[in-house]
Design a protein around this motif. Structure first.
Motif, short mmCIF file in Angstrom:
data_model
loop_
_atom_site.label_atom_id
_atom_site.label_comp_id
_atom_site.label_asym_id
_atom_site.label_seq_id
_atom_site.Cartn_x
_atom_site.Cartn_y
_atom_site.Cartn_z
N MET A 173 13.44 47.06 -34.06
CA MET A 173 12.20 47.27 -34.82
C MET A 173 12.02 48.73 -35.21
O MET A 173 11.52 49.05 -36.27
N ARG A 207 13.03 48.56 -40.98
CA ARG A 207 11.68 48.29 -41.45
C ARG A 207 11.47 46.79 -41.64
O ARG A 207 10.38 46.27 -41.41
N GLU A 256 10.79 45.19 -38.36
CA GLU A 256 9.46 45.58 -37.90
C GLU A 256 8.38 44.80 -38.65
O GLU A 256 7.42 44.33 -38.06
N ARG A 257 8.57 44.65 -39.98
CA ARG A 257 7.57 43.91 -40.75
C ARG A 257 7.47 42.47 -40.31
O ARG A 257 6.41 41.87 -40.36
N ASP A 313 6.17 42.76 -36.20
CA ASP A 313 4.96 43.49 -35.83
C ASP A 313 3.67 42.65 -35.88
O ASP A 313 2.88 42.69 -34.93
N ILE A 362 3.42 40.45 -32.89
CA ILE A 362 3.18 41.21 -31.66
C ILE A 362 1.73 41.69 -31.60
O ILE A 362 1.08 41.60 -30.57
N GLU A 363 1.23 42.18 -32.74
CA GLU A 363 -0.14 42.67 -32.75
C GLU A 363 -1.14 41.56 -32.44
O GLU A 363 -2.20 41.79 -31.87
N ARG A 422 -0.52 40.65 -28.50
CA ARG A 422 -0.69 41.73 -27.55
C ARG A 422 -2.08 41.81 -26.92
O ARG A 422 -2.19 42.06 -25.71
N LEU A 475 6.56 48.35 -26.99
CA LEU A 475 5.88 49.38 -27.77
C LEU A 475 6.45 50.77 -27.47
O LEU A 475 6.62 51.58 -28.37
N VAL A 532 9.82 51.05 -29.30
CA VAL A 532 9.63 51.27 -30.74
C VAL A 532 9.19 52.71 -30.99
O VAL A 532 9.74 53.40 -31.85
N LYS A 535 11.19 55.54 -33.11
CA LYS A 535 10.59 56.14 -34.30
C LYS A 535 10.38 57.63 -34.15
O LYS A 535 10.30 58.35 -35.13
#
Lengths: 271, 256
Positions: free
Chosen positions: B87, B91, B94-95, B98, B101-102, B105, B141, B144, B148
């Motif tokens: 992730m 990108r 991740e798209r 994410d 996960i959001e 979470r 998290l 990631v 990043k």
């Protein structure tokens, strides 16, 4: 003291052929960083690229490295088109970009490992290059234990150790104090002469470019174009107080001042 | 610097905190005189602690809880770290990942307990599942963020110095550069997993420190409850310190 080493790898030429670079800015607009640049760097030559900040000189260098492709035009290295980063074009970065999880030896050895050089040869090469930059005693030190000047010496050893055809240097001494800088400029020349590879050296320091380079490329303000090309015929070691040095300085500053005036008037600072 | 303080120097703040708690506790007992089944005095709890240690029961329960946390924590690491690396670098991935996960979470691992019981009963797998949920997100998290946060120049240097494939770039640059952050994430997730397992054991278990506490409540033995809580605290601190130490050993940041 340093044994004359191989003349078998005389460096590789770099050909920049009508290169323009346009990239999308964050706001969605287009930024023209370089415009129709033609530049021929001969094998074994030391060329400095100077220009006002934001003129695209680093963009040009990063295209030579292969990190990004020109929007139009092409770049050749030793006659072969550059299609991506390659160990034959090694690099020294302004902020060192050393690997903090490796010690000094590990950093210099990194590229040799990737090249598949056998261990004993690797050790010999690392030792030789650490000696060349005067860091033999620091081989086992951690990167975080080094001063800025020492870090950049490690980075220089790392770049030369892989015996590349070309070394690209992106304002390598920009973050160092004046005395360290002066010292490293001499070191660099000494090592370069020994290895005879091609160097493209981006800087915003005019005296630095005259001190080091065979030829100086002056770039215009954005979009970066070739403004002028100046041969430096002074014998080494160059004396920054000599008349020849001063004359060159005047010429280059005259060119740059024109460009700076453009930049500032574009920013509305001048009438 | 780090070595200079010695073991005692490291323990001192904890000893201070423990002494403080005991003093306040004794003061409350002396002043309010609560029934012993509600709040026993410290010395009675110390006695109970000793008995549970002597009988070996405390070790059994602690071992069971730790075993559950470690296996689930390890399992979540095996999935969260590679996913986090992917992730952080891609990108597209991740798209895709994410939003999922959001969405998941914010749901506390405790909210999964009823479902875990329905699905797995009160066996081991339900508890592993709960701790997995509790440890997965912090590890992911942190991984990631670690990837990043890698300075772009390090990636560039890796490419210039011969990392031709994505795999070699991952192995030689991305993973070592993100490792300090990953280890921090693992340490934090061990803490959240430790909290989650106790909660899961409180609700549905026949063993573990959480069960010890729940059992103490049922048989009106506040001292047993407190012994369980103290053991949870001590083990939590000890493992956090241990992981911190391992992290410093494993990663380059500690060498500074």
């Amino acid at each position: 003291m340093s044994e004359p080493h191989n003349s078998s790898q005389p460096g590789k030429s770099i050909t920049v052929n009508g290169v323009s670079k346009i990239y999308q800015s964050r706001g969605g607009g287009e930024v023209e960083a370089c415009r129709r640049i033609d530049l021929e760097i001969e094998a074994g030559e030391f060329v400095a690229i100077v220009g006002p900040s934001g003129c695209g000189k680093s963009t040009l260098l990063y295209m030579m490295a292969g990190f990004s492709a020109p929007t139009s035009g092409r770049i050749l290295c030793g006659g072969v088109p550059v299609s991506g980063p390659d160990i034959e074009r090694s690099m020294v970065f302004q902020n060192y970009a050393l690997f903090p999880w490796l010690n000094v030896r590990g950093n210099v050895e990194f590229g040799l490992e990737n090249k598949g050089v056998p261990r004993d040869v690797r050790t010999e090469k690392v030792d030789r290059h650490l000696k060349l930059v005067g860091l033999s005693e620091f081989a086992d030190k951690h990167i975080s234990e080094l001063s800025g000047g020492m870090k950049q010496r490690v980075a220089i050893a790392r770049a030369f150790a892989v015996e590349p055809g070309v070394i690209l240097m992106d304002e390598p001494f920009g973050a160092l104090d004046a005395l360290t800088r002066r010292f490293l400029q001499r070191e660099l020349l000494r090592i370069w002469r020994e290895q005879a590879c091609t160097v493209a050296f981006v800087t915003h320091s005019v005296p630095e470019s005259i001190f080091l380079a065979d030829r100086i490329v002056v770039m215009s303000a954005r979009p970066g174009e070739l403004k002028s090309m100046i041969d430096v015929d002074l014998p080494h070691p160059r004396d920054s107080t000599s008349d020849g040095f001063r004359d060159l300085e005047r010429r280059i500053y005259a060119d740059l001042d024109e460009e700076l005036a453009k930049t500032f008037s574009a920013e509305g600072l001048l009438g | 610097m780090r070595e200079g303080r010695g073991l005692f120097g490291h323990l001192l703040p904890y000893l201070y905190a423990a002494a403080f708690i005991v003093v306040v506790w004794q003061l409350v007992v002396t002043l309010t005189k609560p029934h012993v089944s509600l709040l026993p005095p410290p010395y009675l709890v110390a006695q109970g602690f000793y008995e549970l240690v002597a009988s070996g029961k405390l070790f059994v329960h602690a071992g069971v809880s730790l075993g559950r946390v470690f296996s689930a924590w390890f399992l979540s690491m095996l999935i969260a770290v590679p996913l986090g690396l992917a992730m952080g670098r891609s990108r597209l991935i991740e798209r895709l990942a994410d939003p999922l996960i959001e969405l998941l979470r914010p749901i506390s691992p405790l909210a999964w307990i009823p479902l875990a019981i329905l699905w797995f009963g009160i066996g081991e797998s339900g508890k592993i599942f709960i701790v997995f949920i509790g440890t997965f997100f912090p590890t992911l998290l942190a991984t990631v963020a670690g990837v990043k946060g890698i300075e772009p120049h390090l990636i560039h240097a890796g490419q210039v110095f011969g990392c031709k494939s994505q795999f070699s770039l991952f192995r030689r640059i991305v993973l070592p550069a993100a490792l300090p952050s990953i280890i921090t994430g693992l340490r934090i997730s061990f803490g959240t997993g430790w909290a989650a397992i106790i909660a899961a054991e409180l609700v549905a278990a026949r063993s573990g420190l959480g069960y010890l506490i729940a059992n103490g409540m049922e048989i009106l033995r506040a001292d047993q409850v407190l012994v369980g809580m103290i053991a949870i605290g001590i083990l939590g601190v000890a493992f956090d310190a241990g992981l911190r130490y391992v992290g410093r050993r494993l990663t380059w940041e500690g060498a500074a």
